[in-house]
Scaffold this motif. Structure first.
Motif, PDB file in Angstrom:
ATOM      1  N   ASP A 127       0.812  -1.209   0.000  1.00 24.66           N
ATOM      2  CA  ASP A 127       0.000   0.000   0.000  1.00 24.66           C
ATOM      3  C   ASP A 127       0.852   1.268   0.000  1.00 24.66           C
ATOM      4  O   ASP A 127       0.406   2.314  -0.436  1.00 24.66           O
ATOM      5  N   LEU A 128       2.064   1.161   0.486  1.00 22.20           N
ATOM      6  CA  LEU A 128       2.918   2.333   0.619  1.00 22.20           C
ATOM      7  C   LEU A 128       3.708   2.665  -0.639  1.00 22.20           C
ATOM      8  O   LEU A 128       4.066   3.818  -0.854  1.00 22.20           O
ATOM      9  N   PHE A 129       3.984   1.677  -1.498  1.00 20.55           N
ATOM     10  CA  PHE A 129       4.853   1.972  -2.634  1.00 20.55           C
ATOM     11  C   PHE A 129       4.353   1.470  -3.982  1.00 20.55           C
ATOM     12  O   PHE A 129       4.960   1.782  -5.013  1.00 20.55           O
ATOM     13  N   PHE A 130       3.261   0.719  -4.013  1.00 20.12           N
ATOM     14  CA  PHE A 130       2.735   0.284  -5.303  1.00 20.12           C
ATOM     15  C   PHE A 130       2.186   1.493  -6.056  1.00 20.12           C
ATOM     16  O   PHE A 130       1.732   2.464  -5.462  1.00 20.12           O
ATOM     17  N   ASP A 131       2.232   1.423  -7.378  1.00 22.06           N
ATOM     18  CA  ASP A 131       1.819   2.550  -8.207  1.00 22.06           C
ATOM     19  C   ASP A 131       0.309   2.749  -8.232  1.00 22.06           C
ATOM     20  O   ASP A 131      -0.171   3.871  -8.364  1.00 22.06           O
ATOM     21  N   LYS A 132      -0.429   1.648  -8.126  1.00 21.77           N
ATOM     22  CA  LYS A 132      -1.885   1.741  -8.206  1.00 21.77           C
ATOM     23  C   LYS A 132      -2.505   0.709  -7.273  1.00 21.77           C
ATOM     24  O   LYS A 132      -2.030  -0.413  -7.167  1.00 21.77           O
ATOM     25  N   VAL A 133      -3.582   1.130  -6.609  1.00 23.19           N
ATOM     26  CA  VAL A 133      -4.359   0.251  -5.747  1.00 23.19           C
ATOM     27  C   VAL A 133      -5.760   0.192  -6.344  1.00 23.19           C
ATOM     28  O   VAL A 133      -6.463   1.199  -6.394  1.00 23.19           O
ATOM     29  N   ILE A 134      -6.133  -0.971  -6.843  1.00 18.04           N
ATOM     30  CA  ILE A 134      -7.457  -1.152  -7.436  1.00 18.04           C
ATOM     31  C   ILE A 134      -8.353  -1.801  -6.387  1.00 18.04           C
ATOM     32  O   ILE A 134      -7.967  -2.779  -5.757  1.00 18.04           O
ATOM     33  N   ILE A 135      -9.536  -1.229  -6.207  1.00 20.56           N
ATOM     34  CA  ILE A 135     -10.437  -1.693  -5.140  1.00 20.56           C
ATOM     35  C   ILE A 135     -11.807  -2.020  -5.714  1.00 20.56           C
ATOM     36  O   ILE A 135     -12.171  -1.557  -6.791  1.00 20.56           O
ATOM     37  N   ASP A 136     -12.576  -2.818  -4.960  1.00 22.07           N
ATOM     38  CA  ASP A 136     -13.955  -3.077  -5.374  1.00 22.07           C
ATOM     39  C   ASP A 136     -14.865  -1.940  -4.933  1.00 22.07           C
ATOM     40  O   ASP A 136     -15.746  -1.533  -5.655  1.00 22.07           O
ATOM     41  N   ASP A 137     -14.663  -1.416  -3.733  1.00 21.22           N
ATOM     42  CA  ASP A 137     -15.385  -0.221  -3.293  1.00 21.22           C
ATOM     43  C   ASP A 137     -14.646   0.404  -2.122  1.00 21.22           C
ATOM     44  O   ASP A 137     -13.864  -0.245  -1.442  1.00 21.22           O
ATOM     45  N   VAL A 138     -14.893   1.671  -1.895  1.00 19.98           N
ATOM     46  CA  VAL A 138     -14.172   2.431  -0.873  1.00 19.98           C
ATOM     47  C   VAL A 138     -14.444   1.889   0.524  1.00 19.98           C
ATOM     48  O   VAL A 138     -13.526   1.772   1.340  1.00 19.98           O
ATOM     49  N   GLU A 139     -15.693   1.553   0.820  1.00 21.11           N
ATOM     50  CA  GLU A 139     -16.033   1.064   2.159  1.00 21.11           C
ATOM     51  C   GLU A 139     -15.214  -0.167   2.546  1.00 21.11           C
ATOM     52  O   GLU A 139     -14.914  -0.370   3.714  1.00 21.11           O
ATOM     53  N   HIS A 140     -14.864  -0.962   1.565  1.00 20.53           N
ATOM     54  CA  HIS A 140     -14.094  -2.188   1.804  1.00 20.53           C
ATOM     55  C   HIS A 140     -12.697  -1.893   2.333  1.00 20.53           C
ATOM     56  O   HIS A 140     -12.124  -2.683   3.075  1.00 20.53           O
ATOM     57  N   VAL A 141     -12.111  -0.754   1.965  1.00 19.44           N
ATOM     58  CA  VAL A 141     -10.712  -0.488   2.298  1.00 19.44           C
ATOM     59  C   VAL A 141     -10.501   0.701   3.227  1.00 19.44           C
ATOM     60  O   VAL A 141      -9.367   0.959   3.630  1.00 19.44           O
ATOM     61  N   LYS A 142     -11.553   1.418   3.586  1.00 25.07           N
ATOM     62  CA  LYS A 142     -11.390   2.618   4.424  1.00 25.07           C
ATOM     63  C   LYS A 142     -10.716   2.339   5.761  1.00 25.07           C
ATOM     64  O   LYS A 142     -10.046   3.202   6.308  1.00 25.07           O
ATOM     65  N   GLY A 143     -10.860   1.133   6.265  1.00 27.49           N
ATOM     66  CA  GLY A 143     -10.257   0.799   7.547  1.00 27.49           C
ATOM     67  C   GLY A 143      -8.846   0.236   7.439  1.00 27.49           C
ATOM     68  O   GLY A 143      -8.236  -0.094   8.455  1.00 27.49           O
ATOM     69  N   PHE A 144      -8.315   0.134   6.231  1.00 29.11           N
ATOM     70  CA  PHE A 144      -6.964  -0.410   6.061  1.00 29.11           C
ATOM     71  C   PHE A 144      -5.940   0.515   6.707  1.00 29.11           C
ATOM     72  O   PHE A 144      -6.096   1.742   6.722  1.00 29.11           O
ATOM     73  N   LYS A 145      -4.896  -0.072   7.207  1.00 30.95           N
ATOM     74  CA  LYS A 145      -3.858   0.632   7.958  1.00 30.95           C
ATOM     75  C   LYS A 145      -3.299   1.849   7.209  1.00 30.95           C
ATOM     76  O   LYS A 145      -3.110   2.910   7.789  1.00 30.95           O
ATOM     77  N   TYR A 146      -3.037   1.718   5.911  1.00 29.03           N
ATOM     78  CA  TYR A 146      -2.413   2.794   5.142  1.00 29.03           C
ATOM     79  C   TYR A 146      -3.367   3.444   4.138  1.00 29.03           C
ATOM     80  O   TYR A 146      -2.932   3.995   3.130  1.00 29.03           O
ATOM     81  N   TYR A 147      -4.647   3.398   4.438  1.00 27.92           N
ATOM     82  CA  TYR A 147      -5.646   3.947   3.515  1.00 27.92           C
ATOM     83  C   TYR A 147      -5.325   5.388   3.113  1.00 27.92           C
ATOM     84  O   TYR A 147      -5.355   5.741   1.933  1.00 27.92           O
ATOM     85  N   LYS A 148      -5.013   6.225   4.073  1.00 25.07           N
ATOM     86  CA  LYS A 148      -4.741   7.636   3.768  1.00 25.07           C
ATOM     87  C   LYS A 148      -3.542   7.792   2.844  1.00 25.07           C
ATOM     88  O   LYS A 148      -3.508   8.696   2.016  1.00 25.07           O
ATOM     89  N   GLN A 149      -2.566   6.891   2.962  1.00 23.50           N
ATOM     90  CA  GLN A 149      -1.378   6.983   2.124  1.00 23.50           C
ATOM     91  C   GLN A 149      -1.646   6.529   0.687  1.00 23.50           C
ATOM     92  O   GLN A 149      -1.056   7.046  -0.250  1.00 23.50           O
TER      93      GLN A 149
END
Length: 122
Positions: free
Chosen positions: A32-54
């Protein structure tokens, strides 16, 4: 739900151009910190991830890619991680691949659908 206390592998293992599609998201937080792109199914699914803001600024919803509102891979060097745990398409794809392997190995098409008595069906 799975839990990984630490990352599975070091950052330098992920070469340019790789695609990571984790089945269980734990253990891949370093991506999450250095990959060029993060593809998600929906925002709610990942909002709680540790590095979401990054990674939020590098995040793209798969629906936007499918609808032509965003691009998927922009070049052959991009490292992409896809957090799409809520998409049934993955289930269908993996199920089809398991079916193909079963056919190749001659396991047949009749499957006893009783409750499993061991931790593995295949």
């Amino acid at each position: 739900m799975s839990y990984a206390r630490n990352e599975f592998v070091a950052d330098n293992v992920f070469k340019p151009g790789c695609l990571v599609v984790p089945i269980h998201t734990g253990g891949f937080q370093n991506c999450d910190l250095f990959f060029d792109k993060v593809i998600i199914d929906d925002v709610e699914h990942v909002k709680g991830f540790k590095y979401y803001k990054q990674f939020k600024s590098r995040m793209t919803e798969v629906g936007d890619i499918e609808n032509g509102k965003a691009t998927g891979r922009d070049n052959n060097n991009q490292r992409i991680i896809a957090y799409c745990g809520g998409i049934a398409l993955h289930d269908l794809f993996y199920g089809y691949k398991i079916y193909q392997i079963a056919m190749e190995k001659g396991y047949g098409t009749d499957v006893d659908m009783n409750y499993p008595e061991t931790h593995l069906w295949i």
